[in-house]
Write an enzyme that holds these catalytic residues in place. Structure first.
Site, mmCIF file in Angstrom:
data_model
loop_
_atom_site.group_PDB
_atom_site.id
_atom_site.type_symbol
_atom_site.label_atom_id
_atom_site.label_comp_id
_atom_site.label_asym_id
_atom_site.label_seq_id
_atom_site.Cartn_x
_atom_site.Cartn_y
_atom_site.Cartn_z
ATOM 1 N N ASP A 36 61.552 33.700 91.812
ATOM 2 C CA ASP A 36 60.137 33.566 92.164
ATOM 3 C C ASP A 36 60.022 33.343 93.670
ATOM 4 O OD1 ASP A 36 57.334 33.101 91.929
ATOM 5 O OD2 ASP A 36 57.615 32.079 90.010
ATOM 6 N N HIS A 80 49.526 31.980 96.958
ATOM 7 C CA HIS A 80 48.262 31.672 96.287
ATOM 8 C C HIS A 80 47.070 31.856 97.224
ATOM 9 C CE1 HIS A 80 49.487 29.890 92.225
ATOM 10 N NE2 HIS A 80 50.534 30.505 92.739
ATOM 11 N N HIS A 132 58.003 37.175 87.268
ATOM 12 C CA HIS A 132 56.771 37.363 86.486
ATOM 13 C C HIS A 132 55.886 38.455 87.078
ATOM 14 C CE1 HIS A 132 53.969 34.919 89.039
ATOM 15 N NE2 HIS A 132 54.982 34.102 89.218
ATOM 16 N N ASP A 154 53.929 36.739 94.931
ATOM 17 C CA ASP A 154 54.068 35.831 93.791
ATOM 18 C C ASP A 154 53.496 36.537 92.563
ATOM 19 O OD1 ASP A 154 54.249 33.653 92.106
ATOM 20 O OD2 ASP A 154 52.755 32.438 93.157
ATOM 21 N N GLU A 156 52.662 33.883 83.678
ATOM 22 C CA GLU A 156 53.351 32.726 84.277
ATOM 23 C C GLU A 156 52.353 31.795 84.944
ATOM 24 O OE1 GLU A 156 55.518 30.487 87.522
ATOM 25 O OE2 GLU A 156 53.774 31.806 87.622
ATOM 26 N N GLU A 157 51.374 32.378 85.632
ATOM 27 C CA GLU A 157 50.459 31.580 86.445
ATOM 28 C C GLU A 157 49.525 30.694 85.623
ATOM 29 O OE1 GLU A 157 50.796 31.132 89.450
ATOM 30 O OE2 GLU A 157 51.678 32.907 90.383
#
Length: 361
Positions: A237, A325, A68, A182, A214-215
């Site tokens: 991922d 994250h 992504h 990510d 995606e997130e």
């Protein structure tokens, strides 16, 4: 900084790109630049996911490899009278990794630098120091003295706010530190898979995909899978690394450098047993290291891929990554290279007969 080779330059360009969910253009442009030379056709779906098609056997099965494009970040919601900027989180954030961090606001007039404001400890009570600062109380300081000045800078509600961090090759040059692993690493895997298949015979049509949003709910994976209607899907991922202090084996078992993670289960899907078994057999046959992982919470694009149309046998393959994250994360270059190697060998074995066997047993 270490001298960047061709692969590291691609990884730097991908991670430096500013692209939160819903505003993926910068990352999409970078991915297109790197993947187009190895594709027969490059196009997007109507939501903005990038699809690069490479034909081996035009009558063979369709294989989708999706990373992504989007990263977590923020969106401007309002500016107060003193010029401080308030925001909505985009994707999952933990408040303890946010305060005093540098960000970039992408405005119509260009980029504006800011910092997520925090109170100095001198003005906090002993009780307040022990409590996490709530996200709803955070703001971004862009050095403006008024709302009018902030607006003159070009800042307005709806603007994307992106974490700022420089791509860095660490002293151990296998260890790579950057924002947005990510999931720019998934996009890099898709690029590199098509590159390594350039002069190879493969009995199928391969789609290297950079999905959007995606997130915030695996959204671009849904639309791009509808567009492609693949026979087999791989979501690539980042995965959870369990090799840092404070993480127990019960929470995560992934180790940097131990190979791609084969995801058995996450909150978005149970991995397809036939696909999983074939991938593991292929890894064993080619002496490619791998490790198993599962996540009780969270999911990857495979969660949307496998539920599209009348169903797509799918598997998530991830790269153990520390500190995801947050503003910056660390992964191991060998894991990237072994994931590419594994997917290339898997794709070379996915002819019509094998796909039928996987799908229908």
């Amino acid at each position: 900084m270490a001298k960047l080779d061709e692969t590291l330059t691609m990884l730097k360009d991908l991670t430096d790109a500013k692209a939160i969910s819903g505003d993926e253009k910068e990352a999409r442009d970078v991915m297109e630049k790197y993947i187009a030379p190895y594709a027969d056709e490059v196009f997007t779906d109507n939501l903005g996911s990038l699809i690069a098609k490479k034909t081996g056997n035009a009558n063979g099965p369709k294989i989708m490899v999706a990373g992504h494009l989007d990263e977590i970040g923020f969106m401007v919601t309002r500016i107060d009278d003193k010029g401080f900027v308030y925001f909505q989180t985009i994707g999952g954030w933990w408040n303890q990794v946010m305060l005093a961090q540098r960000v970039t606001i992408m405005t119509k007039n260009g980029d504006v630098t800011g910092v997520i404001g925090s109170k100095p400890p001198h003005v906090l009570t002993p009780e307040a120091r022990k409590k996490p600062y709530e996200i709803k109380d955070m703001f971004i300081d862009i050095g403006a003295s008024s709302k009018e000045e902030a607006e003159k800078f070009g800042v307005r509600p709806g603007d994307s706010v992106v974490p700022y961090f420089d791509f860095t090759v660490m002293k151990n040059e296998k260890m790579l530190l950057a924002k947005a692993w990510d999931n720019r690493i998934g996009c890099a895997i898709a690029i590199e898979v098509l590159k390594q298949l350039k002069d190879e015979d493969h009995p199928n049509v391969v789609y290297g995909v950079g999905t959007v949003q995606e997130e915030v709910g695996l959204r671009g994976a849904k639309t791009s899978t509808h567009t492609i209607t693949p026979d087999i899907g791989f979501g690539v991922d980042v995965g959870i690394a369990g090799d840092t202090p404070g993480i127990s084996d019960k929470e995560a078992v992934g180790n940097l450098g131990d190979g791609p993670q084969i995801i058995l289960y996450d909150a978005s899907m149970i991995s397809h047993k036939g696909v999983r078994d074939f991938v593991v057999e292929t890894a064993d046959k080619n002496n490619i290291p791998y490790q198993y992982s599962s996540m009780a919470g969270g999911g990857t694009d495979s969660g949307s891929i496998h539920l599209t149309a009348n169903g797509v046998p799918a598997l998530s393959i991830t790269i153990a990554t520390r500190y995801i994250h947050s503003h910056a994360a660390i992964l191991h270059r060998d894991d990237f290279e072994n994931t590419v190697k594994l997917l290339v060998e898997v794709i070379k074995g996915l002819d019509a007969e094998k796909v039928k066997e996987i799908t229908f047993g």
